[in-house]
Design a protein around this motif. Structure first.
Motif, short mmCIF file in Angstrom:
data_model
loop_
_atom_site.label_atom_id
_atom_site.label_comp_id
_atom_site.label_asym_id
_atom_site.label_seq_id
_atom_site.Cartn_x
_atom_site.Cartn_y
_atom_site.Cartn_z
N GLN A 40 -3.49 39.71 17.20
CA GLN A 40 -3.49 40.89 16.38
C GLN A 40 -3.89 42.21 16.84
OE1 GLN A 40 -6.11 39.16 12.67
NE2 GLN A 40 -4.23 39.63 11.58
N GLN A 44 -1.27 45.50 17.60
CA GLN A 44 -1.45 46.52 16.68
C GLN A 44 -1.04 48.30 17.17
OE1 GLN A 44 -4.98 47.58 14.61
NE2 GLN A 44 -5.23 45.41 13.98
N TRP A 152 2.19 50.88 3.17
CA TRP A 152 2.46 49.58 3.30
C TRP A 152 3.72 49.59 3.85
CZ3 TRP A 152 6.21 45.69 3.25
CH2 TRP A 152 5.86 44.53 3.40
N GLY A 156 1.69 48.45 6.98
CA GLY A 156 0.95 47.15 6.30
C GLY A 156 0.84 45.91 7.08
N LYS A 157 0.29 45.10 6.68
CA LYS A 157 0.13 43.76 7.55
C LYS A 157 1.02 42.55 6.99
CE LYS A 157 -4.39 44.40 9.48
NZ LYS A 157 -5.81 43.64 9.89
N ASP A 159 1.20 38.64 7.90
CA ASP A 159 0.48 37.66 8.56
C ASP A 159 -0.09 38.51 9.71
OD1 ASP A 159 -0.09 35.37 9.47
OD2 ASP A 159 1.66 34.68 10.48
N LEU A 160 0.09 38.17 11.28
CA LEU A 160 -0.69 38.85 12.43
C LEU A 160 0.00 40.08 12.95
CD1 LEU A 160 -0.06 37.36 15.80
CD2 LEU A 160 1.59 37.02 14.06
N LEU A 161 1.08 40.55 12.19
CA LEU A 161 1.87 41.75 12.61
C LEU A 161 1.79 42.73 11.51
CD1 LEU A 161 5.41 40.05 13.66
CD2 LEU A 161 3.26 40.57 14.98
N ARG A 162 1.84 44.12 12.00
CA ARG A 162 2.00 45.32 11.16
C ARG A 162 3.38 45.34 10.87
NH1 ARG A 162 -2.33 48.37 9.73
NH2 ARG A 162 -4.45 47.86 10.61
N ARG A 230 -1.83 54.32 10.77
CA ARG A 230 -2.58 53.15 10.94
C ARG A 230 -4.03 53.33 11.09
NH1 ARG A 230 -4.43 50.89 15.93
NH2 ARG A 230 -3.01 52.24 17.16
#
Length: 324
Positions: A40, A44, A152, A156-157, A159-162, A230
């Motif tokens: 994560q 990013q 978003w 936005g997120k 799961d573990l990705l943006r 971000r």
């Protein structure tokens, strides 16, 4: 197809093998490296770095450099945030920032092509001019970032990705197809490989290089916007040193300094390698000063492997020609 032939035909192959090898080594060095939480953190900033690296790679394929991308990375979002502060809607503000980035690319192209200056010198000058302009229009202080925006759709997120990682994948896929499947992409490779031969073929090499300069700047500006969205803040100094990181990612990913060789996939892999090295140094608590040493070593290794395979390919073609 043998490994030798893959390395010869795919400039990003050596970087991919390096990525697999280092991923294995890093997972042994630190059990935390392959964890959900660590990825994560690592993933990013990847979209920002990789987008800039893609632009730099395409420009390098055309035979030119851009040292101003770090400054454009700050200038474009600064224009955007100031426009929003003036009450202009977000889409129009973003467009204004991207136009500012495109203008920088056009100026870089004009200085390089029309005045005949090396792009290294032209964009080195623009590095300072664009950074100074960013500071001047901001008044030297970071403008406040609007807090009521729904972002978003870009950061936005999931799961573990943006969401920004999907922007990277979309842009990368489109540009990869453009380079490999469309005539203009072939013109970029031809211009960087041999400009005089490209001209003899009827290719407008000035248009090709100008397009590559503008695309490089626009991608840098868009990447800067993603970072601002971000972290929800902007400072005039953001992106300092990013130009060297982007060039390093491009070279590690297989782009040739002489032009005519490179790939979008290689640029993304190069960005991942640099992020992985920085991350493992943090996890293992090694002196941070070793980071640049490691990146430099990767550049030397990648360039050496690519040179050896290209030389071998050249000798093979020469031998085949003699046999005929």
């Amino acid at each position: 197809m043998s490994l030798r032939h893959i390395l010869q035909s795919k400039p990003e192959a050596s970087a991919f093998l390096m990525l697999m090898f280092l991923t294995l080594v890093f997972s042994l060095l630190s059990p935390a490296f392959m964890t959900y939480g660590n990825f994560q953190v690592v993933l990013q900033p990847i979209p920002e770095i990789a987008l800039v690296a893609i632009g730099v790679t395409i420009l390098m394929i055309s035979g030119e450099f851009d040292l101003s991308v770090g400054s454009v990375f700050a200038l474009a979002p600064m224009v955007m945030v100031l426009a929003m502060a003036a009450g202009i809607p977000l889409p129009i503000s973003m467009l204004a920032g991207l136009i500012a980035a495109a203008v920088v690319g056009l100026v870089n192209a004009a200085i390089t092509i029309r005045l005949g200056l090396p792009s290294f010198i032209a964009t080195l000058g623009m590095l300072f001019m664009a950074r100074s302009l960013t500071i001047v229009i901001s008044g030297g202080f970071p403008p406040p970032f609007p807090r009521d925006l729904d972002l978003w759709w870009i950061v936005g997120k999931v799961d573990l990705l943006r969401v920004s990682i999907f922007w990277l994948l979309g842009v990368g896929l489109l540009l990869g197809i453009w380079l490999r499947k469309f005539d203009f992409g072939s013109w970029i490779f031809a211009t960087g490989g041999n400009r005089e031969a490209a001209r003899d073929m009827g290719i407008n090499t000035n248009l090709v290089k100008t397009t590559a300069f503008v695309l490089c700047s626009v991608l840098a500006g868009f990447a800067g916007m993603i970072q601002v969205f971000r972290i929800k803040a902007i400072v005039p100094s953001m992106g300092t040193g990013l130009e060297l990181t982007a060039i390093a990612a491009a070279v590690i990913g297989g782009a040739a300094l002489t032009g005519g060789i490179g790939s979008v996939v290689g640029a993304v892999i190069g960005a991942l390698l640099i992020a992985f090295i920085e991350n493992i140094i943090i996890l293992t608590r090694i002196d941070a000063n070793w980071f640049r040493f490691a990146v430099g070593a990767m550049i030397v290794i990648a360039v050496t492997i690519n040179k050896i395979t290209r030389d071998a390919a050249g000798r093979g073609k020469h031998k085949d020609g003699n046999d005929e």
